[in-house]
Design an enzyme around this catalytic site. Sequence first.
Site, mmCIF file in Angstrom:
data_model
loop_
_atom_site.group_PDB
_atom_site.id
_atom_site.type_symbol
_atom_site.label_atom_id
_atom_site.label_comp_id
_atom_site.label_asym_id
_atom_site.label_seq_id
_atom_site.Cartn_x
_atom_site.Cartn_y
_atom_site.Cartn_z
ATOM 1 N N HIS A 1 -5.810 -32.953 19.369
ATOM 2 C CA HIS A 1 -4.743 -33.866 19.788
ATOM 3 C C HIS A 1 -3.530 -33.097 20.287
ATOM 4 O O HIS A 1 -2.426 -33.616 20.305
ATOM 5 C CB HIS A 1 -4.378 -34.794 18.632
ATOM 6 C CG HIS A 1 -5.514 -35.693 18.275
ATOM 7 N ND1 HIS A 1 -5.706 -36.927 18.861
ATOM 8 C CD2 HIS A 1 -6.574 -35.501 17.444
ATOM 9 C CE1 HIS A 1 -6.818 -37.477 18.374
ATOM 10 N NE2 HIS A 1 -7.363 -36.622 17.515
ATOM 11 N N LYS B 1 10.206 -0.579 13.543
ATOM 12 C CA LYS B 1 10.761 -0.303 12.208
ATOM 13 C C LYS B 1 11.877 0.739 12.320
ATOM 14 O O LYS B 1 12.930 0.616 11.688
ATOM 15 C CB LYS B 1 9.672 0.247 11.279
ATOM 16 C CG LYS B 1 8.594 -0.746 10.908
ATOM 17 C CD LYS B 1 7.626 -0.113 9.911
ATOM 18 C CE LYS B 1 6.390 -0.959 9.715
ATOM 19 N NZ LYS B 1 5.365 -0.326 8.891
ATOM 20 N N LYS C 1 0.838 -1.196 0.000
ATOM 21 C CA LYS C 1 0.000 0.000 0.000
ATOM 22 C C LYS C 1 0.878 1.253 0.000
ATOM 23 O O LYS C 1 0.687 2.169 -0.783
ATOM 24 C CB LYS C 1 -0.908 -0.037 1.231
ATOM 25 C CG LYS C 1 -1.818 1.152 1.352
ATOM 26 C CD LYS C 1 -2.722 1.035 2.570
ATOM 27 C CE LYS C 1 -3.424 2.353 2.811
ATOM 28 N NZ LYS C 1 -4.268 2.357 3.989
ATOM 29 N N GLU D 1 10.726 -4.783 4.009
ATOM 30 C CA GLU D 1 10.736 -6.222 3.724
ATOM 31 C C GLU D 1 10.281 -6.474 2.280
ATOM 32 O O GLU D 1 10.899 -7.240 1.536
ATOM 33 C CB GLU D 1 9.774 -6.974 4.672
ATOM 34 C CG GLU D 1 10.169 -6.937 6.127
ATOM 35 C CD GLU D 1 9.598 -5.733 6.879
ATOM 36 O OE1 GLU D 1 9.348 -4.684 6.238
ATOM 37 O OE2 GLU D 1 9.420 -5.842 8.105
ATOM 38 N N GLY E 1 -4.761 -1.715 5.250
ATOM 39 C CA GLY E 1 -4.033 -2.888 4.746
ATOM 40 C C GLY E 1 -4.725 -4.197 5.117
ATOM 41 O O GLY E 1 -4.904 -5.086 4.285
ATOM 42 N N ARG E 2 -5.142 -4.319 6.377
ATOM 43 C CA ARG E 2 -5.724 -5.591 6.829
ATOM 44 C C ARG E 2 -7.161 -5.769 6.360
ATOM 45 O O ARG E 2 -7.799 -6.773 6.666
ATOM 46 C CB ARG E 2 -5.600 -5.720 8.347
ATOM 47 C CG ARG E 2 -6.129 -4.530 9.126
ATOM 48 C CD ARG E 2 -5.648 -4.535 10.566
ATOM 49 N NE ARG E 2 -6.047 -3.330 11.283
ATOM 50 C CZ ARG E 2 -5.334 -2.220 11.337
ATOM 51 N NH1 ARG E 2 -4.175 -2.149 10.693
ATOM 52 N NH2 ARG E 2 -5.750 -1.175 12.026
ATOM 53 N N GLU F 1 -4.176 -6.060 15.292
ATOM 54 C CA GLU F 1 -3.645 -4.784 14.798
ATOM 55 C C GLU F 1 -4.748 -3.722 14.842
ATOM 56 O O GLU F 1 -4.472 -2.539 15.041
ATOM 57 C CB GLU F 1 -3.085 -4.934 13.369
ATOM 58 C CG GLU F 1 -2.078 -3.851 13.017
ATOM 59 C CD GLU F 1 -1.389 -4.037 11.670
ATOM 60 O OE1 GLU F 1 -2.045 -3.848 10.635
ATOM 61 O OE2 GLU F 1 -0.182 -4.355 11.646
HETATM 62 O O1 F6P Z 1 3.698 -2.885 9.676
HETATM 63 C C1 F6P Z 1 2.341 -3.008 9.640
HETATM 64 C C2 F6P Z 1 1.783 -2.677 8.307
HETATM 65 O O2 F6P Z 1 1.743 -1.309 8.112
HETATM 66 C C3 F6P Z 1 0.407 -3.298 8.122
HETATM 67 O O3 F6P Z 1 -0.595 -2.530 8.665
HETATM 68 C C4 F6P Z 1 0.336 -3.468 6.659
HETATM 69 O O4 F6P Z 1 -0.661 -4.378 6.314
HETATM 70 C C5 F6P Z 1 1.724 -3.960 6.361
HETATM 71 O O5 F6P Z 1 2.551 -3.228 7.247
HETATM 72 C C6 F6P Z 1 2.194 -3.804 4.945
HETATM 73 O O6 F6P Z 1 2.180 -2.469 4.523
HETATM 74 P P1 F6P Z 1 2.306 -2.093 2.984
HETATM 75 O O7 F6P Z 1 1.152 -2.727 2.265
HETATM 76 O O8 F6P Z 1 2.261 -0.599 2.946
HETATM 77 O O9 F6P Z 1 3.609 -2.622 2.480
#
Ligand code: F6P
Length: 550
Positions: free
Chosen positions: A394, A514, A216, A222, A277-278, A363
């Site tokens: 189990h 971060k 987003k 990452e 995002g979620r 979150e």
């Molecule tokens: O670090 C949390 C977060 O901001 C989430 O809320 C989000 O879904 C995820 O990182 C990924 O963010 P992006 O889609 O901006 O890479």
Amino acid sequence: MRSEHGTVVTEQRLTERSSWKQLMRHFHEVRGLELRQLFAQDPDRGRRMALEAAGVYLDYSKNRLTDETVQLLVALARECRLEERIEAMFRGEKINVSERRAVLHVALRAPRDQVILVDGENVVPEVHRVLDRMGDFALRVRTGEWRGHTGLRIRNVVNIGIGGSDLGPVMAYEALTPYVDPGITLRFVSNVDGADLTEATRDLEPAETLFVVCSKSWHTQETLTNATSAREWLLRRLGDRSAVARHFVAVSTNAEGVREFGIDTANMFEFWDWVGGRYSYDSAIGLSLMIAIGPERFREMLDGFREMDEHFRSTPLERNLPVLLGLIGVWYANAFGAETVAVLPYSRYLRQFPAYLQQLEMESNGKHVTLRGQPVDYQTAPILWGQPGVNGQHSFYQLFHQGTRLVPCEFIGFCRPLSPLTHHHDLLMANMFAQAEALAFGRSAEELRAAGSPEWQIPHRVCEGNRPSTTVLLDKLTPRALGRLVALYEHRVFTEGTIWGIDSFDQWGVELGKILADRILPELGADGALGHDSSTNELIRRYRRLRSTA
Ligand code: F6P
């Protein structure tokens, strides 16, 4: 009252509300009630305390509550202005106050003719424009019209993204496996651990591989690291830089970032800052899923979301499934002090569902201040966890039955199987029903005695029961059913967040880690002095000594 941004905000502390105080007084009266007793007193309880809407049957009768509890919870919801908050969300008001944003995942599944205004502009035509573009692209990939740089057909799609740009698509892909085109292999890369990308691409042919990079913000380290390494992997084998255009597409709100990375914005699928995002896998973030299941199935899934949205928006609170589910969550978290909730799908295909819900619930509602920034003096989100049922039986269910903690359970099952081994399904579902029954009613010393148990073993074998659970039953796991189920949980989270008076749509807590990681990264490969606490300093020193320099 309304804030300066026109948003409805809570003006009174939750714990000072009269409905809250009444609810807590009531809790002290009913906390000792036993489910055995409640069911014995009311033989119709199992039928009465169940609701059905949008193809979802919700049985909440095995919870430690009475009709009065439900009335008081609903009164609390009214005093917290849940109805107005629902309307505010659907109308596009900026209810995400700390980011000054509208919260409009419901617009992602709105019909073409609906009007939803954000800052005076109808966003629905844009939603459908992007959906149409996605559909067109997905079909081109699926039919082989969109080919790789060397002219080979795309057979592999690798989704690169993390958090909301990963968990939703992975969960839905797993859930809808039986609907996936067998000619397409879909993989997901989220962790910056290089092993993720290495393992995902190990057996793939670059000339047949498409990367869908989802972010987003387009700032997530990452994702950008994985995307850069994926591009290197591709170019190492294909040589020509122009190959990127046929093998990389982006999903983002940040066109400039995408362009800078080297992806043609003609191959970018956009979404908007009013999609959290979620809450985004039914936006363009679901592109890889759409390629796998096809645009028609994707739209069926959106229909399912919309059915639950309409139910949530228009049904009185007393008969509203997400509302009831949310209020039961509040009841356990705040009255009983339950620390966790277990989500237990009796479906292998929903194995990623608890992980998806973890981000959605934790979150969204893992917050310590109210909408106006006041510290809360009550618990907010529980720790949500779980994994497919039967396997759990189990393993950790022992603690549910005889442990010392209260773990409210949520069972999710389907009446019809997807596997051709249909005879397994009765066994699977018998287990689900049995677990809810065993948790609620247990097995007493008298029953054990009557069954011939040796006296010395009885204390070990007794199951006290009175362990609460809710059961969600659907017909069959289809794209539509998945949409209904996910929307049920989205709106449940909204309901809880409204009661707790918090901002369910920001996530400031993830920032600090971060920032510190950015500071530590250059220190790992250097020799200089360290300015952290003694523990962090020592860990970094040890890592510096032993790290691979390859
Ligand atoms: O670090 C949390 C977060 O901001 C989430 O809320 C989000 O879904 C995820 O990182 C990924 O963010 P992006 O889609 O901006 O890479």
